[in-house]
Design a protein around this motif. Sequence first.
Motif, PDB file in Angstrom:
ATOM      1  N   GLY A  42       0.857  -1.107  -0.050  1.00  0.00           N
ATOM      2  CA  GLY A  42      -0.013   0.068  -0.036  1.00  0.00           C
ATOM      3  C   GLY A  42       0.877   1.243   0.112  1.00  0.00           C
ATOM      4  O   GLY A  42       0.578   2.224   0.579  1.00  0.00           O
ATOM      5  N   GLY A  43       1.835   1.226  -0.939  1.00  0.00           N
ATOM      6  CA  GLY A  43       2.695   2.606  -1.091  1.00  0.00           C
ATOM      7  C   GLY A  43       2.000   3.241  -2.210  1.00  0.00           C
ATOM      8  O   GLY A  43       0.875   2.780  -2.818  1.00  0.00           O
ATOM      9  N   PRO A  44       2.775   4.196  -2.776  1.00  0.00           N
ATOM     10  CA  PRO A  44       1.953   4.842  -4.009  1.00  0.00           C
ATOM     11  C   PRO A  44       1.669   4.022  -4.870  1.00  0.00           C
ATOM     12  O   PRO A  44       0.686   4.159  -5.541  1.00  0.00           O
ATOM     13  N   SER A  45       2.585   3.176  -5.452  1.00  0.00           N
ATOM     14  CA  SER A  45       2.155   2.382  -6.500  1.00  0.00           C
ATOM     15  C   SER A  45       1.020   1.459  -6.473  1.00  0.00           C
ATOM     16  O   SER A  45       0.296   1.518  -7.186  1.00  0.00           O
ATOM     17  N   GLY A  46       0.980   0.639  -5.318  1.00  0.00           N
ATOM     18  CA  GLY A  46      -0.128  -0.060  -5.259  1.00  0.00           C
ATOM     19  C   GLY A  46      -1.554   0.594  -4.914  1.00  0.00           C
ATOM     20  O   GLY A  46      -2.494   0.301  -5.685  1.00  0.00           O
ATOM     21  N   LEU A  47      -1.293   1.851  -4.432  1.00  0.00           N
ATOM     22  CA  LEU A  47      -2.734   2.846  -3.948  1.00  0.00           C
ATOM     23  C   LEU A  47      -3.103   3.327  -5.321  1.00  0.00           C
ATOM     24  O   LEU A  47      -4.285   3.259  -5.592  1.00  0.00           O
TER      25      LEU A  47
HETATM   26  N1  APR Z   1       3.426  -7.613   2.335  1.00  0.00           N
HETATM   27  C1  APR Z   1       2.490  -6.566   2.378  1.00  0.00           C
HETATM   28  N2  APR Z   1       2.977  -5.264   2.132  1.00  0.00           N
HETATM   29  C2  APR Z   1       4.301  -5.245   2.184  1.00  0.00           C
HETATM   30  C3  APR Z   1       5.220  -6.319   2.176  1.00  0.00           C
HETATM   31  C4  APR Z   1       4.551  -7.397   2.328  1.00  0.00           C
HETATM   32  N3  APR Z   1       5.392  -8.521   2.608  1.00  0.00           N
HETATM   33  N4  APR Z   1       6.641  -5.923   1.967  1.00  0.00           N
HETATM   34  C5  APR Z   1       6.553  -4.399   1.963  1.00  0.00           C
HETATM   35  N5  APR Z   1       5.290  -3.973   2.002  1.00  0.00           N
HETATM   36  C6  APR Z   1       4.710  -2.692   1.778  1.00  0.00           C
HETATM   37  C7  APR Z   1       5.512  -1.598   2.519  1.00  0.00           C
HETATM   38  O1  APR Z   1       5.199  -1.458   3.945  1.00  0.00           O
HETATM   39  C8  APR Z   1       5.268  -0.275   1.631  1.00  0.00           C
HETATM   40  O2  APR Z   1       4.037   0.416   2.217  1.00  0.00           O
HETATM   41  O3  APR Z   1       4.877  -2.233   0.384  1.00  0.00           O
HETATM   42  C9  APR Z   1       4.828  -0.697   0.359  1.00  0.00           C
HETATM   43  C10 APR Z   1       5.748  -0.383  -0.742  1.00  0.00           C
HETATM   44  O4  APR Z   1       5.706   1.017  -0.862  1.00  0.00           O
HETATM   45  P1  APR Z   1       6.950   1.923  -1.527  1.00  0.00           P
HETATM   46  O5  APR Z   1       8.358   1.300  -0.815  1.00  0.00           O
HETATM   47  O6  APR Z   1       6.829   3.157  -1.165  1.00  0.00           O
HETATM   48  O7  APR Z   1       7.085   1.411  -2.811  1.00  0.00           O
HETATM   49  P2  APR Z   1       6.367   1.859  -4.167  1.00  0.00           P
HETATM   50  O8  APR Z   1       4.832   2.117  -3.670  1.00  0.00           O
HETATM   51  O9  APR Z   1       6.764   1.179  -5.477  1.00  0.00           O
HETATM   52  O10 APR Z   1       6.773   3.472  -4.483  1.00  0.00           O
HETATM   53  C11 APR Z   1       7.614   3.989  -5.141  1.00  0.00           C
HETATM   54  O11 APR Z   1       9.103   5.805  -5.314  1.00  0.00           O
HETATM   55  O12 APR Z   1      10.468   7.646  -4.285  1.00  0.00           O
HETATM   56  C12 APR Z   1      10.276   6.357  -4.668  1.00  0.00           C
HETATM   57  O13 APR Z   1      11.315   4.644  -3.176  1.00  0.00           O
HETATM   58  C13 APR Z   1      10.213   5.715  -3.273  1.00  0.00           C
HETATM   59  O14 APR Z   1       8.390   4.676  -2.144  1.00  0.00           O
HETATM   60  C14 APR Z   1       8.904   5.099  -3.116  1.00  0.00           C
HETATM   61  C15 APR Z   1       8.909   4.695  -4.581  1.00  0.00           C
END
Ligand code: APR
Length: 390
Positions: free
Chosen positions: A10-15
């Motif tokens: 639930g980071g920016p990509s997933g949301l």
């Molecule tokens: N199960 C469920 N969720 C998980 C797991 C898991 N095993 N492992 C990690 N996560 C969650 C993390 O807690 C985090 O909230 O997945 C999310 C991934 O989010 P990000 O690390 O922010 O990655 P993403 O959404 O791809 O965002 C792209 O851009 O500026 C960059 O690195 C920076 O986060 C940013 C990215």
Amino acid sequence: MKTQVCIIGGGPSGLMLSQLLHLKGINTVVLERQSREYVLGRIRAGVLEHGFAALMREAQCGERMDKEGEIHDGFIIAHDGKMDRIDLHKYSGGSSVVVYGQTELTRDLYEARDRMKGIVIHNAEDVQPHDLKSANPYVTYRNGDEVVRIDCDFVIGADGFHGVSRKSIPRDVLKEYEKVYPFGWLGVLSRTKPVSPELIYAKHERGFALCSLRSQVLSRYYIQVPLTDTVEDWSDEAFWAELKRRLPAEVAAKLITGASIEKSIAPLRSFVAEPMRYGNLFLAGDAAHIVPPTGARGLNSAASDIYYLYHAMVAHYQNGDSTGLDKYSEKALARVWKAQRFSWWMTTMLHTFPDSIAYDQKLQDTDLAYLFSSEKALGSLAENYVGLPF
Ligand code: APR
Ligand code: PHB
């Protein structure tokens, strides 16, 4: 539980993907390992390319970004006692970037998911994808003692660099490319007026420094530090003193310092995993690739993954056309590698490398001299910084 697309992370990509698919009538469930407070407590970068900003608007999440974010038409590279400006607007053919904190953007995406009653499950423990090569994959997670199973058509691995999704691809299928830099960035957030209305990237023999901002009352500064340093090694006073040493005198004289609200060290790393698809699992964002922050490409490389996946999923569900899904990995990786190249180049040009020889330093100087002597070189920097087309 059953859904069409199960999104891990639930980071920016997933949301963002969840929100875009929802608006097209495609069901998703988002599984996030952490609490919402934890996710929203993480301080991340703050520059959005115009393509990402457009996706935010398409996802009906752009209102606050458009109100509170700042449009930046240029930035400054300080080097050799000079302050050279990159006119992004001029050299990219009219484009710009939006300065808006990724933490705020994530907050907006959560609010949109709540507004539309999207399912986002927090504190999901032991998330595990299964049967990814079959037409009926599923994901399990633990909620206390209970194991919950989610059946779906597709699994999206948007769980960041340390997530479980990439690790579920067999070792003989996955190829990983990695470059670790021999330094990190120490970042400080402070409730002070930014020293400059535009970002300043500073090359200095003591190490790189960056002056960035979140708003007119919130500043974000970074300095390059050795990997052996810890946050405890750096008092606020020591940080400000070192930052001032690395900035041109006229900038250092104007710098307003204050107590740090957040202070952290991030190591610099480039990483790409190939392929980005395994059966019915699709990797997106940091789960598949990361860049050093120098070119502000982190979130923006994730944006193209989401854009391609979104359109591929819509074509699949609405027209039964799976070409986009089949081409996803190849297409996403082509842009990912360009963002890797740009981030590596900016990092190499602007940092002080502990083991560099005199020859390397001459090349760094020449890189900058060439950049500011060539409109074509400035054009190349600008088009990469504002974001290559999706
Ligand atoms: N199960 C469920 N969720 C998980 C797991 C898991 N095993 N492992 C990690 N996560 C969650 C993390 O807690 C985090 O909230 O997945 C999310 C991934 O989010 P990000 O690390 O922010 O990655 P993403 O959404 O791809 O965002 C792209 O851009 O500026 C960059 O690195 C920076 O986060 C940013 C990215
Ligand atoms: C930031 O504001 O955090 C930031 C800005 C530009 C970068 C990296 C980080 O290149």
